[in-house]
Enzyme design. Structure first.
Site, PDB file in Angstrom:
ATOM      1  N   GLY A 126     -22.256   8.689  38.981  1.00 33.15           N
ATOM      2  CA  GLY A 126     -23.104   9.175  40.070  1.00 33.15           C
ATOM      3  C   GLY A 126     -22.603  10.541  40.483  1.00 33.15           C
TER       4      GLY A 126
ATOM      5  N   GLU B 132     -27.849   5.308  35.258  1.00 32.76           N
ATOM      6  CA  GLU B 132     -29.078   4.506  35.261  1.00 32.76           C
ATOM      7  C   GLU B 132     -30.304   5.313  34.824  1.00 32.76           C
ATOM      8  OE1 GLU B 132     -29.454   2.734  39.187  1.00 32.76           O
ATOM      9  OE2 GLU B 132     -27.351   2.138  39.111  1.00 32.76           O
ATOM     10  N   HIS B 133     -30.272   6.635  35.089  1.00 30.59           N
ATOM     11  CA  HIS B 133     -31.514   7.398  34.931  1.00 30.59           C
ATOM     12  C   HIS B 133     -31.530   8.424  33.813  1.00 30.59           C
ATOM     13  CE1 HIS B 133     -32.967   5.521  38.543  1.00 30.59           C
ATOM     14  NE2 HIS B 133     -31.891   5.911  39.199  1.00 30.59           N
TER      15      HIS B 133
ATOM     16  N   LYS C 122     -25.337   5.601  55.868  1.00 35.13           N
ATOM     17  CA  LYS C 122     -26.268   4.829  55.048  1.00 35.13           C
ATOM     18  C   LYS C 122     -26.264   3.394  55.549  1.00 35.13           C
ATOM     19  CE  LYS C 122     -25.647   7.618  50.924  1.00 35.13           C
ATOM     20  NZ  LYS C 122     -24.836   7.809  49.744  1.00 35.13           N
TER      21      LYS C 122
ATOM     22  N   ASN D  13     -22.497   2.182  55.434  1.00 37.70           N
ATOM     23  CA  ASN D  13     -21.636   3.043  54.623  1.00 37.70           C
ATOM     24  C   ASN D  13     -21.609   4.397  55.331  1.00 37.70           C
ATOM     25  OD1 ASN D  13     -20.358   4.570  52.703  1.00 37.70           O
ATOM     26  ND2 ASN D  13     -21.873   4.237  51.080  1.00 37.70           N
TER      27      ASN D  13
ATOM     28  N   ARG E   2     -16.362  17.641  41.954  1.00 37.50           N
ATOM     29  CA  ARG E   2     -14.914  17.451  41.756  1.00 37.50           C
ATOM     30  C   ARG E   2     -14.590  17.605  40.272  1.00 37.50           C
ATOM     31  NH1 ARG E   2     -14.876  11.644  44.250  1.00 37.50           N
ATOM     32  NH2 ARG E   2     -17.004  11.992  44.926  1.00 37.50           N
TER      33      ARG E   2
ATOM     34  N   GLU F 279     -24.128  -1.794  45.409  1.00 38.33           N
ATOM     35  CA  GLU F 279     -22.933  -1.970  46.233  1.00 38.33           C
ATOM     36  C   GLU F 279     -23.263  -2.622  47.576  1.00 38.33           C
ATOM     37  OE1 GLU F 279     -22.838   2.030  45.096  1.00 38.33           O
ATOM     38  OE2 GLU F 279     -20.655   2.095  45.030  1.00 38.33           O
TER      39      GLU F 279
ATOM     40  N   HIS G  26     -14.689   3.048  43.603  1.00 39.45           N
ATOM     41  CA  HIS G  26     -15.977   2.503  43.120  1.00 39.45           C
ATOM     42  C   HIS G  26     -15.880   0.990  42.853  1.00 39.45           C
ATOM     43  CE1 HIS G  26     -16.933   6.811  41.578  1.00 39.45           C
ATOM     44  NE2 HIS G  26     -17.504   6.624  42.744  1.00 39.45           N
TER      45      HIS G  26
ATOM     46  N   ARG H 143     -18.645  -0.589  54.156  1.00 38.32           N
ATOM     47  CA  ARG H 143     -17.914  -0.048  53.026  1.00 38.32           C
ATOM     48  C   ARG H 143     -16.741   0.742  53.604  1.00 38.32           C
ATOM     49  NH1 ARG H 143     -20.390   3.678  48.309  1.00 38.32           N
ATOM     50  NH2 ARG H 143     -18.617   3.522  46.908  1.00 38.32           N
TER      51      ARG H 143
END
Ligand code: ADP
Length: 403
Positions: free
Chosen positions: A215, A336-337, A21, A14, A246, A384, A186, A98
């Site tokens: 995210g 998630e967190h 990544k 990615n 953004r 992903e 996404h 990606r």
């Protein structure tokens, strides 16, 4: 090669403007891929450094990067060299990328050919901040790993097949000719969640579901029977929800005002829209939700309030698109967190028939709605990279591909 080094691996990449990544997957039997290592090279072009985690999440020691890693090509060369040393004996049998934009026609991933690459280059004006770097990584792999097949997995694919009204940008037809439509992004995250719903939450998998990918970038996707029917991101990744830097949906007149009223250049407006707005712009403190949650500043509270407000408002809009709602799924960093943000969005959506189970939410359980809640709520970690590994394996006919 030690006994834990797999023989054949798929490399998932990615590539961004200043980071690369990666994740390495080995076949783990007939239907599964197992992550062997994942990490990233960041600060490319400034102060590059590499972080790598083993399958169990522990940090692996890595060499310091020379400042000669000035671009994506050099980063990829460094990564391949390191992988060859750290996993001597492993063979990279495919590389999955990606790629942010697949244009209007690619509704699934493709094996990269010179013709496909030419086609994807033509989409660069639609995603100038991402597409050139994604394609640069494909070029770099072709150079460093000649003969290794590559697969492009698009963030837009999962949304293709939406109704015409969901894809429409209502401007004059002659302006729409060059691909001006809503694409949605996404998609790999949404596709992953849709792929695990039948196992995790079979009762809702074929129903009306909104996935909230929250995210640094944030968006919602409306699913009916596991397929995307609308999304809060549109022509670019600027629409919809408030994000880290953004703004999300804006009155287009605001953009005209930046140009005409404040005399900003196109470059300055681009920077405001992509890098200086959203949580960072509202708070003046940080784009990171953790910092804002920990802050006592009124501007930090306002930023979180707006994030929640906008998410709840867009959930209402997509519930209308779906003609009702069976479930909301939260995923990605914040989804998630952060029990607090999840809980507040659920409470703001109570009018839909969603009753939060506070204890389950605080414990980050998979199902976070109360038993009997008309609309259920879930927390499911996204993956992903695994989605890309699955696609790459399937397209290249490798063992481990999920059918
Ligand atoms: P990216 O889009 O960069 O892949 P992620 O999905 O990793 O983003 O999400 C990153 C964001 O998740 C961070 O900016 C941070 O705001 C948020 N985040 C991560 N952990 C937490 C946490 N424990 N509480 C609140 N927010 C978190």
């Amino acid at each position: 090669m030690d006994s834990s080094t797999p023989a054949d691996v798929v490399l998932v990449l990615n590539a961004g403007s200043s980071s690369l990544k990666f994740a390495m997957y080995a076949s783990a039997g007939a239907l599964a891929w197992q992550a062997v290592a994942r990490g990233q090279i960041e600060g490319i072009g400034s102060t590059p450094r590499m972080i790598v985690k083993a399958a169990d999440g522990s940090l692996r020691p890595v060499p310091a990067l020379a400042s000669s890693v000035v671009d994506g090509r050099a980063a990829l060369a460094f990564l391949v060299e390191w992988l060859n040393e750290a996993f001597a004996g492993a063979r990279i049998v495919g590389v999955g990328h990606r790629v942010v934009h697949g244009g209007p026609d690619h509704s699934r991933p493709v094996v990269v050919t010179p013709a496909i690459l030419d086609e994807l280059r033509k989409l660069e004006p639609l995603a100038p901040l991402h597409q050139p770097f994604n394609l640069g990584a494909i070029d770099a792999v072709a150079q460093r790993l000649p003969g290794v097949p590559q697969v492009a997995c698009f963030d837009t694919s999962f949304h293709r097949g939406q109704p015409a009204v969901a894809e429409l940008v209502p401007l004059p037809a002659e302006l729409r000719k060059g691909g001006l439509q809503r694409y949605g992004f996404h998609g790999l995250s949404y596709e992953y969640i849709a792929s695990v719903l039948p196992d995790i939450a079979p009762a809702i998998a074929s129903g009306r579901v909104i996935i909230a990918h929250l995210g640094s970038g944030a968006s919602l996707c409306a699913l009916r029977d596991g397929r995307s029917v609308d999304s809060s991101l549109g022509f670019t990744a600027l629409d919809g929800l408030c994000m880290g830097t953004r703004p999300g949906a804006l009155d287009p007149g605001v953009v005209l005002y930046l140009f005409q009223g404040l005399g900003m250049s196109a470059q300055e407006v681009e920077t405001v829209l992509y890098k200086r707005s959203g949580l960072l712009g509202i708070s003046g403190i940080s784009n990171d939700m953790r910092d804002l949650l920990a802050s006592d500043a009124a501007s930090a509270r306002l930023a979180i309030d707006y994030f929640v407000y906008r998410a709840a408002r867009e959930i209402g809009a997509l519930a209308a698109v779906l003609g009702g709602l069976d479930a909301i799924v939260f995923t990605a960093g914040i989804g998630e967190h952060s029990a607090e943000v999840r809980g507040r969005i659920c409470e703001a959506s109570a009018w839909l028939g969603l009753q939060l189970d506070r204890a389950a939410n605080d414990a980050h359980a998979t199902c976070i709605s109360a038993p009997g809640s008309k609309v259920s709520a879930w927390m499911i970690p996204t993956n992903e990279e695994l989605m890309i590994a699955r696609h790459t394996g399937r397209l290249l006919g490798l063992v481990g591909a999920k059918p």
